[in-house]
Scaffold this active site. Structure first.
Site: not given
Length: 504
Positions: A121, A268
């Site tokens: 991220e 995820e």
């Protein structure tokens, strides 16, 4: 050991998605975080993976001991370049080559490394490093090319779904335009290397941030009536869950930049099993519901409304609860297991296909909601013990399930008996909205619930369905805690009424 328990065959998986093709099979893997005060040894971690037949894992680093423990297991491994190493690798081809030599070449082929995730991220958590992200990906890929491993090991980077703006309707979604200088060359790299977009999808956070606009059932993959489905007005595609909507928003966002043939792997996704007081929906039941439904959805190769039948392989976040993670209680409780290898909850996985042999749905229960209106619960209890043909004699005074002497407790037993009598079919744990499915065994003392294999009563086969929102319960009250004689008379009245109706 507990690792050999009923979650085995939880995540038997198939092929890595490398192209947007209907012929690919989806897999489910797990993330392995290590912020655990009593972290199991790599050998213990691998023993758990093998016992559960988990065939795909993602590591948040390239831990040498873990990679050695995974050798010769066949488990497919995604390793990661941590964010704190990104700057060095993104600025130096030699540094990247050294990283690949140390963390990849020294372990393959014994360890089945299939992907490298560059950072995590980065665009949302480390924006200063964003200009070096694509360089780091290219340098790592060049080192793989030099070692003739580029066709076997894919390079990508996991993105937060929050880089997508205006995600609903999905057809109008686009990446944050300020990220175009990174996203365009990044997508070009993925396309040219036959790699995939890594995306982290968390319906829990979407639900929490929506201020009530997103229904909980929509976030949890629970079945929705057609009039409750979200419809994209531009494509007329129907969305029954947040997960699909976010994945399709990413597809449309790539299309907006003229990239249409890059597959997505969800790196995820999950749901916390415990939270602070302001997170009441971080619960065992909701975590179980989300992850169980997610696994079924992925392994059934359902795809998304935009790309039906296209694999959306997914890594569940995560294997262990990480008690050392900073922040709220929910941050520490995303795991399927605790550090001892004990299950946090037992997944219920009916309908996942033949790859999930050990179905644990028989360890779910149907109970009354604690906050449900008592009159509604009483009416549903009356129905279950009457037209529903549940044997409620265990609820009579001096029988095993008389105590605790409350409507909720008695209804829970009756609901569970009906639910299991009907084979746990969809819609048989509703009772006008006052019942819910749970994985917590409500049995107490000598009162063993049918979901535990109890035999307190004998159940009659019946095709009768529990009352829906369109039906009314019998006016005959069967609260066994108060008037057993009245109950017997009531049962006779119900029987006479049904016999009379059948005779007309």
């Amino acid at each position: 050991m507990e690792i050999m328990s009923s979650m085995s065959l939880l995540l038997l998986s198939l092929l890595v998605t490398s192209a947007l093709s209907v012929n690919e099979e989806a897999f489910v893997g797990v993330n392995i975080g290590t912020d655990v005060s009593d972290m199991p040894s790599p050998t213990q971690v691998v023993a758990l993976l093998k016992a559960q037949q988990i065939r795909h894992v993602r590591l948040f680093d390239a831990d040498q001991a873990m990679l050695l423990a995974l050798a010769n297991t066949g488990i497919r491994v995604t390793v990661s370049v941590p964010n704190d190493q990104l700057l060095g690798i993104g600025q130096s081809n030699a540094t990247a080559a050294n990283w690949v030599s140390r963390n990849i070449l020294s372990h393959v082929p014994a360890t089945n490394i299939t992907a490298i995730a560059i950072g995590s991220e980065v665009l949302t958590t480390l924006p200063n490093a964003a200009p070096l992200l694509v360089s780091a990906m290219k340098f790592i890929h060049s080192a793989l090319v030099a070692a003739n491993l580029d066709s076997k090991i894919k390079v990508s980077t996991p993105h937060s779904s929050f880089i997508i703006l205006d995600s609903f309707p999905p057809s109008q979604a686009f990446f944050n335009r300020s990220l175009d200088p990174v996203m365009v060359p990044l997508l070009k790299f993925l396309l040219s290397t036959d790699s995939y977009l890594m995306l982290n999808v968390y319906p829990y956070y979407d639900y929490m941030k929506s201020n009530g606009l997103i229904p909980l059932d929509y976030a949890l993959f629970r079945p929705l009536p057609p009039n409750k489905e979200a419809v994209d007005p531009n494509t007329l595609l129907h969305y029954t869950n947040v997960f699909d909507a976010v994945v399709d928003a990413a597809y449309f966002s790539m299309s907006y930049l003229n990239f249409t043939n890059i597959p997505i792997v969800v790196t995820e996704s999950g749901w916390p099993s415990k939270g602070d007081s302001n997170e009441p929906d971080a619960s065992l039941d909701n975590a179980n519901t989300y992850n169980s439904n997610l696994i079924r959805h992925v392994l059934n190769n359902t795809g998304t409304p935009k790309h039906p039948g296209i694999a959306v392989s997914t890594y569940i976040y995560e294997l262990y609860n990480e008690d050392l993670r900073p922040g709220s209680i929910s941050e520490k409780n995303w795991g399927l297991f605790d550090s001892s290898g004990m299950q946090v909850y037992t997944l219920h996985l009916t309908g996942s296909g033949t790859v999930l042999v050990n179905d644990t749905t028989n360890q779910t229960f149907c109970v009354a909601k604690e906050n449900a209106e008592k009159k509604m619960v009483q009416a549903a209890l009356d129905w279950a013990c009457g037209p529903g043909k549940v044997d409620c004699t265990p609820l009579l005074q001096e029988n095993p399930c008389y105590e605790p002497n409350t409507v909720i407790a008695h209804a829970s037993y009756a609901f569970d008996a009906y639910y299991h009598k009907m084979g746990m079919a969809d819609g048989t744990c509703n009772f006008n909205g006052v019942a819910k499915v749970t994985t917590s065994d409500p049995s107490n003392g000598s009162c063993i619930y049918p979901g535990s294999g109890g035999r307190n009563g004998t159940y009659t086969n019946s095709s009768t369905l529990a009352p829906s929102s369109d039906s009314t319960a019998s006016g005959c009250h069967s609260h066994y805690s108060h008037d057993d004689v009245r109950t017997l008379l009531c049962s006779l009245v119900v029987g006479l009424t049904l016999w009379t109706a059948a005779s007309l």
